[in-house]
Scaffold this active site. Structure first.
Site, PDB file in Angstrom:
ATOM      1  N   ASP A  95      -4.889  -0.862 -30.154  1.00  0.00           N
ATOM      2  CA  ASP A  95      -4.334   0.203 -31.078  1.00  0.00           C
ATOM      3  C   ASP A  95      -5.276   1.447 -31.081  1.00  0.00           C
ATOM      4  O   ASP A  95      -4.630   2.561 -30.845  1.00  0.00           O
ATOM      5  CB  ASP A  95      -4.046  -0.030 -32.498  1.00  0.00           C
ATOM      6  CG  ASP A  95      -2.768  -1.125 -32.519  1.00  0.00           C
ATOM      7  OD1 ASP A  95      -2.032  -1.224 -31.473  1.00  0.00           O
ATOM      8  OD2 ASP A  95      -2.682  -1.921 -33.605  1.00  0.00           O
TER       9      ASP A  95
ATOM     10  N   ARG B 198      -0.857  -9.893 -20.694  1.00  0.00           N
ATOM     11  CA  ARG B 198      -1.600  -9.473 -22.092  1.00  0.00           C
ATOM     12  C   ARG B 198      -1.084  -8.710 -22.978  1.00  0.00           C
ATOM     13  O   ARG B 198      -1.211  -8.806 -24.238  1.00  0.00           O
ATOM     14  CB  ARG B 198      -3.050  -9.009 -21.541  1.00  0.00           C
ATOM     15  CG  ARG B 198      -3.142  -7.717 -21.078  1.00  0.00           C
ATOM     16  CD  ARG B 198      -4.343  -7.384 -20.566  1.00  0.00           C
ATOM     17  NE  ARG B 198      -5.323  -6.860 -21.759  1.00  0.00           N
ATOM     18  CZ  ARG B 198      -5.186  -5.792 -22.514  1.00  0.00           C
ATOM     19  NH1 ARG B 198      -4.330  -4.999 -22.280  1.00  0.00           N
ATOM     20  NH2 ARG B 198      -6.211  -5.401 -23.350  1.00  0.00           N
TER      21      ARG B 198
ATOM     22  N   GLU C  41       1.603  -7.251   8.781  1.00  0.00           N
ATOM     23  CA  GLU C  41       1.661  -5.964   8.633  1.00  0.00           C
ATOM     24  C   GLU C  41       2.716  -5.425   7.618  1.00  0.00           C
ATOM     25  O   GLU C  41       2.690  -4.314   7.079  1.00  0.00           O
ATOM     26  CB  GLU C  41       2.447  -5.266   9.975  1.00  0.00           C
ATOM     27  CG  GLU C  41       0.864  -5.185  10.875  1.00  0.00           C
ATOM     28  CD  GLU C  41      -0.314  -4.539  10.538  1.00  0.00           C
ATOM     29  OE1 GLU C  41      -0.309  -3.209  10.012  1.00  0.00           O
ATOM     30  OE2 GLU C  41      -1.129  -5.240  10.340  1.00  0.00           O
TER      31      GLU C  41
ATOM     32  N   PRO D   7       0.720  -1.153   0.029  1.00  0.00           N
ATOM     33  CA  PRO D   7      -0.025   0.017  -0.033  1.00  0.00           C
ATOM     34  C   PRO D   7       0.854   1.141  -0.027  1.00  0.00           C
ATOM     35  O   PRO D   7       0.455   2.194  -0.297  1.00  0.00           O
ATOM     36  CB  PRO D   7      -0.693  -0.070   1.326  1.00  0.00           C
ATOM     37  CG  PRO D   7      -0.617  -1.295   1.753  1.00  0.00           C
ATOM     38  CD  PRO D   7       0.580  -1.984   1.155  1.00  0.00           C
TER      39      PRO D   7
HETATM   40  C1  9D3 Z   1      -4.871  -2.824   8.364  1.00  0.00           C
HETATM   41  C2  9D3 Z   1      -3.442  -2.829   8.208  1.00  0.00           C
HETATM   42  N1  9D3 Z   1      -2.806  -1.391   7.862  1.00  0.00           N
HETATM   43  C3  9D3 Z   1      -2.291  -0.969   9.065  1.00  0.00           C
HETATM   44  C4  9D3 Z   1      -2.580   0.625   9.001  1.00  0.00           C
HETATM   45  C5  9D3 Z   1      -1.697  -1.451   6.988  1.00  0.00           C
HETATM   46  C6  9D3 Z   1      -1.681  -2.702   5.990  1.00  0.00           C
HETATM   47  C7  9D3 Z   1      -0.940  -3.473   5.861  1.00  0.00           C
HETATM   48  C8  9D3 Z   1      -0.944  -4.467   4.852  1.00  0.00           C
HETATM   49  C9  9D3 Z   1      -2.612  -2.547   4.965  1.00  0.00           C
HETATM   50  C10 9D3 Z   1      -2.675  -3.512   3.839  1.00  0.00           C
HETATM   51  C11 9D3 Z   1      -1.844  -4.505   4.016  1.00  0.00           C
HETATM   52  C12 9D3 Z   1      -1.835  -5.588   2.782  1.00  0.00           C
HETATM   53  N2  9D3 Z   1      -1.883  -4.826   1.583  1.00  0.00           N
HETATM   54  C13 9D3 Z   1      -1.164  -5.129   0.444  1.00  0.00           C
HETATM   55  O1  9D3 Z   1      -0.232  -5.938   0.825  1.00  0.00           O
HETATM   56  C14 9D3 Z   1      -1.152  -4.640  -0.704  1.00  0.00           C
HETATM   57  C15 9D3 Z   1      -1.931  -3.629  -1.211  1.00  0.00           C
HETATM   58  C16 9D3 Z   1      -3.180  -2.829  -0.541  1.00  0.00           C
HETATM   59  O2  9D3 Z   1      -3.518  -3.210   0.418  1.00  0.00           O
HETATM   60  N3  9D3 Z   1      -3.771  -1.995  -1.482  1.00  0.00           N
HETATM   61  C17 9D3 Z   1      -3.472  -1.649  -2.629  1.00  0.00           C
HETATM   62  N4  9D3 Z   1      -2.394  -2.238  -3.231  1.00  0.00           N
HETATM   63  C18 9D3 Z   1      -1.489  -3.211  -2.467  1.00  0.00           C
HETATM   64  S1  9D3 Z   1      -0.451  -3.883  -3.111  1.00  0.00           S
HETATM   65  C19 9D3 Z   1      -0.288  -4.956  -1.924  1.00  0.00           C
END
Ligand code: 9D3
Length: 251
Positions: free
Chosen positions: A169, A154, A116, A89
Site C-alpha cells: 500500500d 503475488r 524464431e 519480443p
Molecule cells: C536472435 C533471434 N532474433 C532474430 C532477430 C529474434 C528472436 C526470436 C526469439 C529473439 C528472441 C526470441 C525469444 N524471446 C522470447 O521468446 C521472449 C522475449 C525476449 O526475448 N525478450 C523480452 N521479452 C520476451 S517474451 C518472450
C-alpha cells in the site's frame, strides 16, 4: 486463479512455481498452474513441433497444429474463459499496471515460443495479446512466463503476509524504494542513518519518502515525469537535491 502454460519445457515451469510467495500461493490453493507440452500433441512419428521458415533464412518456426492442440487441451481443463497471452519480443511491454489488470482474470493461458517464434496464423486466431518483458534478447518465452506468473501470483488475495501487504500500500505509488538497514547499528562498512535510530516516527516517514523521491530523481527520472507530486513531496525532493549539492561541493 488458474494459469496454464504451453511450453516445450513443462518441468521447468512446474519447478519455477515452487518457491517463495508464489510457491505458498500454490500450496494454499490461491493459484493453480498447469503446463502443456505441444510435443505431446504432435501426431507425426517424429513428434515434430517446428519446421523451416518459408521464404528461406536461418531458424525454425513452431508449427500451428501441435500448439493448437495443446491450447485446446489446456482450455478444456477448466470451464472458465481464458485470456491467452503470447510472450514475445514483439509484444507491448509488461508493466505493473498490466500485471494488476491480469491478476483480476480468472484464468490465463501463456504461450511460450522457442526458435524464431510461432507461425503468425496461430497468433492471429488463438492469441488475445502479445507481451514482452523488456528490451533484451532471451532464448525463449519460459523465463518471461515465469516473470509474469511471479508478478501476478503475488497479487492474489492472501498470497502476501500482512507486513508485505501493508508495504504494498505505501510503496505502490510509482517511486523507487528507500534504502533499508538492519543490525548491527555500527559496522566497519558504515553507520546506520541516525534518524532511523531516533524513534521519531514522523521524522523516519519523512526521511524515507525523501530518499524514495531522491533516488527516483537520480536513477529513474522517467518515473517522476509521469507523477504529479504534492507540495510536501516537492519540498522533500528539493531538500534532497540541496543536501546532495552540498555533499558534492564538500567532496
Ligand atoms: C536472435 C533471434 N532474433 C532474430 C532477430 C529474434 C528472436 C526470436 C526469439 C529473439 C528472441 C526470441 C525469444 N524471446 C522470447 O521468446 C521472449 C522475449 C525476449 O526475448 N525478450 C523480452 N521479452 C520476451 S517474451 C518472450
Amino acid at each position: 486463479m488458474r494459469i496454464d502454460v504451453i511450453t516445450l519445457f513443462p518441468e521447468f515451469m512446474q519447478e519455477c512455481v515452487k518457491i517463495g510467495v508464489v510457491g505458498r500461493a500454490v500450496e494454499r490453493g490461491l493459484l493453480q498452474i498447469g503446463a502443456w507440452n505441444p510435443r505431446d500433441y504432435a501426431m507425426d512419428a517424429y513428434r515434430k513441433v517446428d519446421d523451416r521458415t518459408f521464404g528461406g533464412g536461418p531458424g525454425m518456426v513452431m508449427l500451428i497444429d501441435p500448439l493448437r492442440a495443446a491450447l485446446q487441451a489446456a482450455r478444456g481443463a477448466s470451464e472458465k474463459p481464458s485470456h491467452t497471452i503470447y510472450l514475445s519480443p514483439q509484444g507491448t511491454r509488461l508493466t505493473q499496471d498490466k500485471v494488476r489488470q491480469l491478476a483480476d482474470e480468472p484464468r490465463l493461458i501463456l504461450l511460450c515460443g522457442r526458435y524464431e517464434g510461432v507461425d503468425e496464423r496461430l497468433l492471429e486466431h488463438e492469441v488475445d495479446e502479445e507481451l514482452s518483458i523488456g528490451d533484451y534478447v532471451l532464448s525463449g518465452g519460459e523465463l518471461a512466463a515465469a516473470v509474469l506468473i511471479d508478478a501476478v501470483g503475488r497479487l492474489q488475495e492472501g498470497a502476501l503476509n500482512d507486513a508485505q501487504s501493508a508495504q504494498q500500500d505505501s510503496f505502490s505509488d510509482g517511486l523507487l524504494d528507500c534504502p533499508h538497514y538492519t543490525r548491527p547499528e555500527s559496522h566497519e562498512l558504515g553507520a546506520v542513518p541516525a534518524v532511523l535510530m531516533s524513534g521519531d516516527h514522523a521524522a523516519i516517514r519523512r526521511w524515507r519518502r525523501k530518499q524514495a523521491l531522491g533516488r527516483t530523481w537520480l536513477r529513474r527520472p522517467d518515473l517522476l515525469e509521469n507523477l504529479s507530486l504534492d507540495d510536501e513531496s516537492k519540498k522533500l525532493l528539493l531538500e534532497f537535491q540541496e543536501e546532495r549539492q552540498t555533499a558534492i561541493m564538500e567532496d
